[in-house]
Design a protein around this motif. Structure first.
Motif, PDB file in Angstrom:
ATOM      1  N   LYS A  76      11.239  41.890  14.105  1.00 42.59           N
ATOM      2  CA  LYS A  76      11.344  41.532  12.869  1.00 42.59           C
ATOM      3  C   LYS A  76      10.084  41.325  11.988  1.00 42.59           C
ATOM      4  N   ALA A  77      10.089  41.595  10.804  1.00 38.11           N
ATOM      5  CA  ALA A  77       8.964  41.286   9.997  1.00 38.11           C
ATOM      6  C   ALA A  77       8.973  39.776   9.604  1.00 38.11           C
ATOM      7  N   SER A  78       7.804  39.128   9.523  1.00 37.90           N
ATOM      8  CA  SER A  78       7.831  37.622   9.307  1.00 37.90           C
ATOM      9  C   SER A  78       6.930  37.222   8.451  1.00 37.90           C
ATOM     10  N   GLN A  79       6.792  35.933   7.977  1.00 35.12           N
ATOM     11  CA  GLN A  79       5.603  35.424   7.049  1.00 35.12           C
ATOM     12  C   GLN A  79       4.566  34.922   8.041  1.00 35.12           C
ATOM     13  N   ILE A  80       3.264  35.179   7.618  1.00 33.76           N
ATOM     14  CA  ILE A  80       2.097  34.703   8.297  1.00 33.76           C
ATOM     15  C   ILE A  80       2.139  33.408   8.712  1.00 33.76           C
ATOM     16  N   THR A  81       2.836  32.377   7.577  1.00 34.94           N
ATOM     17  CA  THR A  81       3.119  31.114   7.884  1.00 34.94           C
ATOM     18  C   THR A  81       4.262  30.693   8.786  1.00 34.94           C
ATOM     19  N   SER A  82       4.917  31.403   9.282  1.00 32.41           N
ATOM     20  CA  SER A  82       6.134  31.325  10.254  1.00 32.41           C
ATOM     21  C   SER A  82       5.306  30.425  11.597  1.00 32.41           C
ATOM     22  N   PRO A  83       6.075  29.453  11.760  1.00 37.01           N
ATOM     23  CA  PRO A  83       5.775  28.685  13.173  1.00 37.01           C
ATOM     24  C   PRO A  83       5.733  29.769  14.429  1.00 37.01           C
ATOM     25  N   ASP A  84       6.632  30.750  14.461  1.00 40.00           N
ATOM     26  CA  ASP A  84       6.633  31.402  15.605  1.00 40.00           C
ATOM     27  C   ASP A  84       5.204  32.327  15.371  1.00 40.00           C
ATOM     28  N   VAL A  85       4.901  32.885  14.385  1.00 42.30           N
ATOM     29  CA  VAL A  85       3.622  33.456  14.243  1.00 42.30           C
ATOM     30  C   VAL A  85       2.457  32.680  14.624  1.00 42.30           C
ATOM     31  N   GLU A 135      -8.819  36.081   7.719  1.00 44.91           N
ATOM     32  CA  GLU A 135      -8.404  37.386   8.183  1.00 44.91           C
ATOM     33  C   GLU A 135      -7.702  38.204   7.153  1.00 44.91           C
ATOM     34  N   ASN A 136      -7.071  37.335   6.329  1.00 46.67           N
ATOM     35  CA  ASN A 136      -6.357  38.416   5.088  1.00 46.67           C
ATOM     36  C   ASN A 136      -5.365  39.190   5.601  1.00 46.67           C
ATOM     37  N   ILE A 137      -4.439  38.505   6.477  1.00 44.65           N
ATOM     38  CA  ILE A 137      -3.322  39.326   7.139  1.00 44.65           C
ATOM     39  C   ILE A 137      -2.334  38.758   6.030  1.00 44.65           C
ATOM     40  N   ASN A 138      -1.461  39.788   5.462  1.00 43.88           N
ATOM     41  CA  ASN A 138      -0.294  39.754   4.939  1.00 43.88           C
ATOM     42  C   ASN A 138       1.159  40.057   5.720  1.00 43.88           C
ATOM     43  N   ASP A 139       0.934  40.867   6.535  1.00 50.87           N
ATOM     44  CA  ASP A 139       2.369  41.592   7.143  1.00 50.87           C
ATOM     45  C   ASP A 139       1.913  41.537   8.581  1.00 50.87           C
ATOM     46  N   TYR A 141      11.133  39.706  19.403  1.00 53.26           N
ATOM     47  CA  TYR A 141      12.128  38.678  19.970  1.00 53.26           C
ATOM     48  C   TYR A 141      12.932  38.966  21.203  1.00 53.26           C
ATOM     49  N   ASP A 142      13.151  38.255  22.367  1.00 50.67           N
ATOM     50  CA  ASP A 142      14.172  38.344  23.298  1.00 50.67           C
ATOM     51  C   ASP A 142      15.001  37.526  22.997  1.00 50.67           C
ATOM     52  N   GLY A 143      16.253  37.955  22.589  1.00 45.82           N
ATOM     53  CA  GLY A 143      17.009  36.913  21.761  1.00 45.82           C
ATOM     54  C   GLY A 143      16.697  36.132  20.681  1.00 45.82           C
ATOM     55  N   ASN A 144      16.496  34.751  21.044  1.00 42.87           N
ATOM     56  CA  ASN A 144      15.913  34.013  20.053  1.00 42.87           C
ATOM     57  C   ASN A 144      14.339  33.754  20.190  1.00 42.87           C
ATOM     58  N   THR A 145      13.812  34.226  21.526  1.00 43.08           N
ATOM     59  CA  THR A 145      12.580  33.853  21.801  1.00 43.08           C
ATOM     60  C   THR A 145      11.538  34.856  21.427  1.00 43.08           C
ATOM     61  N   PRO A 146      10.466  34.226  20.706  1.00 46.50           N
ATOM     62  CA  PRO A 146       9.336  35.183  20.198  1.00 46.50           C
ATOM     63  C   PRO A 146       8.374  35.383  21.382  1.00 46.50           C
ATOM     64  N   VAL A 147       8.256  36.768  21.807  1.00 46.45           N
ATOM     65  CA  VAL A 147       7.553  37.386  22.765  1.00 46.45           C
ATOM     66  C   VAL A 147       6.377  37.981  22.434  1.00 46.45           C
ATOM     67  N   GLY A 148       6.320  38.400  21.162  1.00 46.09           N
ATOM     68  CA  GLY A 148       4.923  39.328  20.978  1.00 46.09           C
ATOM     69  C   GLY A 148       4.799  39.331  19.655  1.00 46.09           C
ATOM     70  N   CYS A 149       3.694  39.932  19.058  1.00 47.47           N
ATOM     71  CA  CYS A 149       3.486  39.915  17.804  1.00 47.47           C
ATOM     72  C   CYS A 149       2.345  41.128  17.541  1.00 47.47           C
ATOM     73  N   ILE A 150       2.442  41.488  16.234  1.00 46.03           N
ATOM     74  CA  ILE A 150       1.364  42.471  15.768  1.00 46.03           C
ATOM     75  C   ILE A 150       1.216  42.168  14.312  1.00 46.03           C
ATOM     76  N   ALA A 151       0.033  42.470  13.717  1.00 51.20           N
ATOM     77  CA  ALA A 151      -0.256  42.180  12.276  1.00 51.20           C
ATOM     78  C   ALA A 151      -1.128  43.495  11.552  1.00 51.20           C
ATOM     79  N   TYR A 152      -1.005  43.613  10.577  1.00 50.16           N
ATOM     80  CA  TYR A 152      -1.492  44.679   9.603  1.00 50.16           C
ATOM     81  C   TYR A 152      -2.305  44.042   8.511  1.00 50.16           C
ATOM     82  N   ARG A 153      -3.540  44.476   8.320  1.00 53.93           N
ATOM     83  CA  ARG A 153      -3.995  44.404   7.005  1.00 53.93           C
ATOM     84  C   ARG A 153      -4.639  45.685   6.370  1.00 53.93           C
TER      85      ARG A 153
END
Length: 142
Positions: A4-13, A42-46, A51-63
């Motif tokens: 799922k796309a998320s906001q950079i300010t998300s607690p999960d991120v 770092e100027n990351i916006n995206d 998620y595995d169910g509701n558990t955040p297990v990984g991430c990636i960002a783009y700029r």
């Protein structure tokens, strides 16, 4: 597994970025002074989260790196979820996004000693464009 796309300010991120930072500081050992923890400069916006169910297990960002060149940043999978193809799915997600932005190249950087990451990138069509010591930059043309 869902991505799922998320906001950079998300607690999960922010939690995943912190775990990535801790991993790299530990991984680099005596060379950890060369690593910078995440900050807004770092100027990351995206960013996307796996998620595995509701558990955040990984991430990636783009700029945006420069006109028509994107940069994949902060690919991270929690240790207990590695080896399940999540990195490949996240990388594919950011590649699709980069193409949709009109990029002709996607850039990334890592440590040459992170063999699973280097293998993933090479198998995904990235080539090494620069290396200095353990630091390596790779690119994929679209």
């Amino acid at each position: 597994m869902k991505i799922k796309a998320s906001q950079i300010t998300s607690p999960d991120v922010l939690r995943l970025f912190s775990e990535l930072d801790d991993f790299f500081i530990d991984f680099l050992g005596d060379d950890s002074h060369i690593y910078s923890r995440y900050n807004a400069n770092e100027n990351i916006n995206d960013v996307w989260i796996a998620y595995d169910g509701n558990t955040p297990v990984g991430c990636i960002a783009y700029r945006v790196k420069s006109p028509n060149i994107g940069e994949a940043k902060r690919l991270f999978i929690k240790s207990e979820y590695r080896g399940k193809g999540i990195s490949k799915s996240l990388l594919s997600t950011v590649e699709s996004f980069s193409k949709s932005c009109g990029d002709h190249t996607l850039h990334l950087s890592t440590q040459i000693t992170l063999e699973p990451a280097i293998t993933l990138y090479r198998n995904s069509g990235y080539i090494i464009t620069f290396q200095s010591g353990l630091y390596v930059e790779l690119e994929k043309k679209f």
